[in-house]
Design an enzyme around this catalytic site. Structure first.
Site, PDB file in Angstrom:
ATOM      1  N   GLY A 180       7.775   2.673  -1.814  1.00 31.92           N
ATOM      2  CA  GLY A 180       9.173   3.114  -1.917  1.00 31.92           C
ATOM      3  C   GLY A 180       9.801   3.329  -0.549  1.00 31.92           C
ATOM      4  O   GLY A 180      11.020   3.201  -0.392  1.00 31.92           O
TER       5      GLY A 180
ATOM      6  N   GLU B  10       1.570  -0.885  -3.673  1.00 38.43           N
ATOM      7  CA  GLU B  10       1.508  -0.368  -5.042  1.00 38.43           C
ATOM      8  C   GLU B  10       0.368  -0.981  -5.852  1.00 38.43           C
ATOM      9  O   GLU B  10      -0.207  -0.348  -6.727  1.00 38.43           O
ATOM     10  CB  GLU B  10       2.844  -0.615  -5.768  1.00 38.43           C
ATOM     11  CG  GLU B  10       4.000   0.230  -5.254  1.00 38.43           C
ATOM     12  CD  GLU B  10       4.800  -0.408  -4.130  1.00 38.43           C
ATOM     13  OE1 GLU B  10       4.293  -1.342  -3.471  1.00 38.43           O
ATOM     14  OE2 GLU B  10       5.947   0.031  -3.911  1.00 38.43           O
TER      15      GLU B  10
ATOM     16  N   ALA C   7       6.837   6.355  -2.751  1.00 37.95           N
ATOM     17  CA  ALA C   7       7.218   7.363  -3.738  1.00 37.95           C
ATOM     18  C   ALA C   7       6.109   8.406  -3.769  1.00 37.95           C
ATOM     19  O   ALA C   7       4.960   8.113  -3.408  1.00 37.95           O
ATOM     20  CB  ALA C   7       7.352   6.699  -5.099  1.00 37.95           C
TER      21      ALA C   7
ATOM     22  N   GLU D 253      10.878   0.000   0.508  1.00 35.17           N
ATOM     23  CA  GLU D 253      12.045  -0.343  -0.328  1.00 35.17           C
ATOM     24  C   GLU D 253      13.291   0.415   0.138  1.00 35.17           C
ATOM     25  O   GLU D 253      14.398  -0.128   0.129  1.00 35.17           O
ATOM     26  CB  GLU D 253      11.736  -0.032  -1.801  1.00 35.17           C
ATOM     27  CG  GLU D 253      10.689  -1.005  -2.360  1.00 35.17           C
ATOM     28  CD  GLU D 253      10.144  -0.585  -3.711  1.00 35.17           C
ATOM     29  OE1 GLU D 253       9.761   0.594  -3.850  1.00 35.17           O
ATOM     30  OE2 GLU D 253      10.102  -1.432  -4.618  1.00 35.17           O
TER      31      GLU D 253
HETATM   32  N1  CO8 Z   1       2.595  10.337  -2.309  1.00 33.69           N
HETATM   33  C1  CO8 Z   1       2.130  11.590  -2.218  1.00 33.69           C
HETATM   34  N2  CO8 Z   1       1.425  12.049  -1.161  1.00 33.69           N
HETATM   35  C2  CO8 Z   1       1.184  11.204  -0.161  1.00 33.69           C
HETATM   36  C3  CO8 Z   1       1.637   9.863  -0.167  1.00 33.69           C
HETATM   37  C4  CO8 Z   1       2.392   9.435  -1.321  1.00 33.69           C
HETATM   38  N3  CO8 Z   1       2.901   8.197  -1.419  1.00 33.69           N
HETATM   39  N4  CO8 Z   1       1.232   9.256   0.959  1.00 33.69           N
HETATM   40  C5  CO8 Z   1       0.550  10.177   1.661  1.00 33.69           C
HETATM   41  N5  CO8 Z   1       0.516  11.351   1.005  1.00 33.69           N
HETATM   42  C6  CO8 Z   1      -0.105  12.602   1.426  1.00 33.69           C
HETATM   43  C7  CO8 Z   1      -1.617  12.562   1.301  1.00 33.69           C
HETATM   44  O1  CO8 Z   1      -2.019  12.849  -0.039  1.00 33.69           O
HETATM   45  C8  CO8 Z   1      -2.020  13.613   2.291  1.00 33.69           C
HETATM   46  O2  CO8 Z   1      -1.828  14.887   1.704  1.00 33.69           O
HETATM   47  P1  CO8 Z   1      -2.984  16.035   1.863  1.00 33.69           P
HETATM   48  O3  CO8 Z   1      -3.007  16.311   3.336  1.00 33.69           O
HETATM   49  O4  CO8 Z   1      -2.464  17.163   1.045  1.00 33.69           O
HETATM   50  O5  CO8 Z   1      -4.245  15.413   1.361  1.00 33.69           O
HETATM   51  C9  CO8 Z   1      -0.995  13.491   3.396  1.00 33.69           C
HETATM   52  O6  CO8 Z   1       0.108  12.781   2.822  1.00 33.69           O
HETATM   53  C10 CO8 Z   1      -1.496  12.667   4.582  1.00 33.69           C
HETATM   54  O7  CO8 Z   1      -1.970  11.424   4.088  1.00 33.69           O
HETATM   55  P2  CO8 Z   1      -3.459  10.877   4.385  1.00 33.69           P
HETATM   56  O8  CO8 Z   1      -4.396  12.006   4.623  1.00 33.69           O
HETATM   57  O9  CO8 Z   1      -3.795   9.917   3.302  1.00 33.69           O
HETATM   58  O10 CO8 Z   1      -3.190  10.125   5.760  1.00 33.69           O
HETATM   59  P3  CO8 Z   1      -3.975   8.861   6.335  1.00 33.69           P
HETATM   60  O11 CO8 Z   1      -3.482   8.685   7.722  1.00 33.69           O
HETATM   61  O12 CO8 Z   1      -5.431   8.987   6.104  1.00 33.69           O
HETATM   62  O13 CO8 Z   1      -3.457   7.623   5.428  1.00 33.69           O
HETATM   63  C11 CO8 Z   1      -1.812   6.260   4.306  1.00 33.69           C
HETATM   64  C12 CO8 Z   1      -2.112   7.240   5.471  1.00 33.69           C
HETATM   65  C13 CO8 Z   1      -2.583   4.964   4.505  1.00 33.69           C
HETATM   66  C14 CO8 Z   1      -0.322   5.980   4.335  1.00 33.69           C
HETATM   67  C15 CO8 Z   1      -2.219   6.932   2.973  1.00 33.69           C
HETATM   68  O14 CO8 Z   1      -1.684   8.240   2.915  1.00 33.69           O
HETATM   69  C16 CO8 Z   1      -1.764   6.192   1.754  1.00 33.69           C
HETATM   70  O15 CO8 Z   1      -2.344   5.184   1.388  1.00 33.69           O
HETATM   71  N6  CO8 Z   1      -0.698   6.693   1.101  1.00 33.69           N
HETATM   72  C17 CO8 Z   1      -0.187   6.111  -0.124  1.00 33.69           C
HETATM   73  C18 CO8 Z   1       0.594   4.846   0.155  1.00 33.69           C
HETATM   74  C19 CO8 Z   1       1.059   4.220  -1.138  1.00 33.69           C
HETATM   75  O16 CO8 Z   1       0.316   3.849  -2.000  1.00 33.69           O
HETATM   76  N7  CO8 Z   1       2.391   4.130  -1.275  1.00 33.69           N
HETATM   77  C20 CO8 Z   1       3.007   3.577  -2.466  1.00 33.69           C
HETATM   78  C21 CO8 Z   1       3.282   4.672  -3.470  1.00 33.69           C
HETATM   79  S1  CO8 Z   1       3.876   4.062  -5.014  1.00 33.69           S
HETATM   80  C22 CO8 Z   1       5.488   3.651  -4.695  1.00 33.69           C
HETATM   81  O17 CO8 Z   1       5.992   3.832  -3.625  1.00 33.69           O
HETATM   82  C23 CO8 Z   1       6.280   3.067  -5.844  1.00 33.69           C
HETATM   83  C24 CO8 Z   1       7.717   2.909  -5.431  1.00 33.69           C
HETATM   84  C25 CO8 Z   1       8.596   2.604  -6.605  1.00 33.69           C
HETATM   85  C26 CO8 Z   1       9.364   3.757  -7.071  1.00 33.69           C
HETATM   86  C27 CO8 Z   1      10.198   4.474  -6.033  1.00 33.69           C
HETATM   87  C28 CO8 Z   1      10.678   5.792  -6.573  1.00 33.69           C
HETATM   88  C29 CO8 Z   1      10.895   6.857  -5.479  1.00 33.69           C
END
Ligand code: CO8
Length: 277
Positions: A128, A151, A85, A131
């Site tokens: 998400g 999460e 998400a 999911e």
């Molecule tokens: N939300 C918003 N932005 C994101 C997300 C995200 N989930 N994941 C990545 N991005 C963005 C980063 O902020 C970054 O943006 P910017 O270039 O502007 O800084 C860009 O994508 C590239 O990401 P990274 O620079 O972090 O790339 P890396 O290769 O270094 O890392 C990762 C990749 C490991 C995937 C890392 O981006 C990460 O940990 N992302 C978050 C993963 C996460 O925690 N996901 C769970 C989110 S919560 C959730 O899903 C709850 C679901 C339940 C509800 C569903 C409703 C829709």
């Protein structure tokens, strides 16, 4: 045996690609009876913002309502299916905001899509995103795919069904470890655990998903939809209730022309030509 083609499905225009919709976060088109849906927020690893989910559900429902579409492939890009998400949508939200948003009503609508959906997963498939893949019916994963429910690392738990669907897919003890640590698993590990249908070389993940979808698209479409319904029911009903449900769907298929055509074609040693009737 003569080859069956898709031309018979819709007055001969089946070979043409129909641009369905080109809204920014979700792209879709139809090719040879398969709906191809692509998440399109590459800058943020296809993070599933509220708007992305709105567009996605509308697109899926549109394809589901099109009698020409017999299977759907949902993909992201090489780097990410979806990294979860959109955290920016939620970071400052209050419980009241989250409650009033009622965003999971939209996810419930994905559950009601009757057309079989194949997820084509490459790269990150997290939170998400994982999911969403689990809302699909089959998952074709590139070797480089990474699955997980991270999460817990941002102070919450899965909210779109992860604790339930992952547990049903891989069992309590493995799901518990994955959800409590948030660790990512490789495509191979996900396959061995039963989360993934097939792991394929990176460059083939999309083509293999489409190939699978085309194979399904050639079957009798009412039967594939009812088969999907019956398998999904097995996740919710007791064995005897599930068997009873299956039997009713089985009997129901004897009201279709496609059942007559399928069995007749077998007897006449020719390929069946299904009309979805
Ligand atoms: N939300 C918003 N932005 C994101 C997300 C995200 N989930 N994941 C990545 N991005 C963005 C980063 O902020 C970054 O943006 P910017 O270039 O502007 O800084 C860009 O994508 C590239 O990401 P990274 O620079 O972090 O790339 P890396 O290769 O270094 O890392 C990762 C990749 C490991 C995937 C890392 O981006 C990460 O940990 N992302 C978050 C993963 C996460 O925690 N996901 C769970 C989110 S919560 C959730 O899903 C709850 C679901 C339940 C509800 C569903 C409703 C829709």
């Amino acid at each position: 045996m003569a080859e069956i083609t898709f031309d018979s499905f819709r007055g001969g225009d089946a070979g043409s690609n129909i641009e369905h919709m080109a809204e920014s976060f979700v792209l879709s088109r139809i090719e040879q009876a398969v709906g191809l849906v692509t998440l399109n927020r590459p800058d943020v690893l296809n993070a599933l913002s509220l708007e992305t989910m709105r567009q996605l559900v509308d697109v899926l429902e549109g394809l589901d309502a099109d009698p020409y579409v017999r299977c759907i492939v949902l993909s992201g890009n090489e780097r990410a299916f979806a990294a979860g998400a959109d955290i920016n949508d939620m970071a400052d939200a209050s419980v009241v905001t989250m409650y009033e948003r009622n965003q999971f009503a939209r996810w419930e609508r994905i559950k009601r899509i009757r057309t079989p959906i194949v997820a084509a997963v490459s790269g990150y498939c997290l939170g998400g995103g994982c999911e969403l893949a689990m809302h699909c019916d089959m998952i074709i994963a590139a070797e480089n795919a990474r699955f997980g429910q991270p999460e817990i690392n941002i102070g919450v738990i899965p909210g779109a069904g992860g604790t339930q669907r992952l547990t049903r897919a891989v069992g309590k003890f493995r799901a518990m470890e994955l959800i409590l640590t948030g660790r990512l698993m490789t495509a191979r590990e996900a396959f061995e655990m039963g989360l993934v249908t097939r792991v394929v070389p990176n460059e083939l993940y999309f083509d293999e998903a489409v190939k699978l979808a085309r194979e399904i698209a050639l079957k009798a479409p009412i039967a594939t939809r009812l088969a999907k319904e019956a398998v999904l029911k097995s996740q919710e009903l007791s064995l005897s209730e599930g068997l009873e449900h299956e039997r009713k769907l089985f009997y129901m298929l004897f009201a279709t022309d496609d059942q007559k055509e399928g069995m007749r074609a077998f007897q006449e040693k020719r390929p069946a030509k299904y009309e979805g009737k």
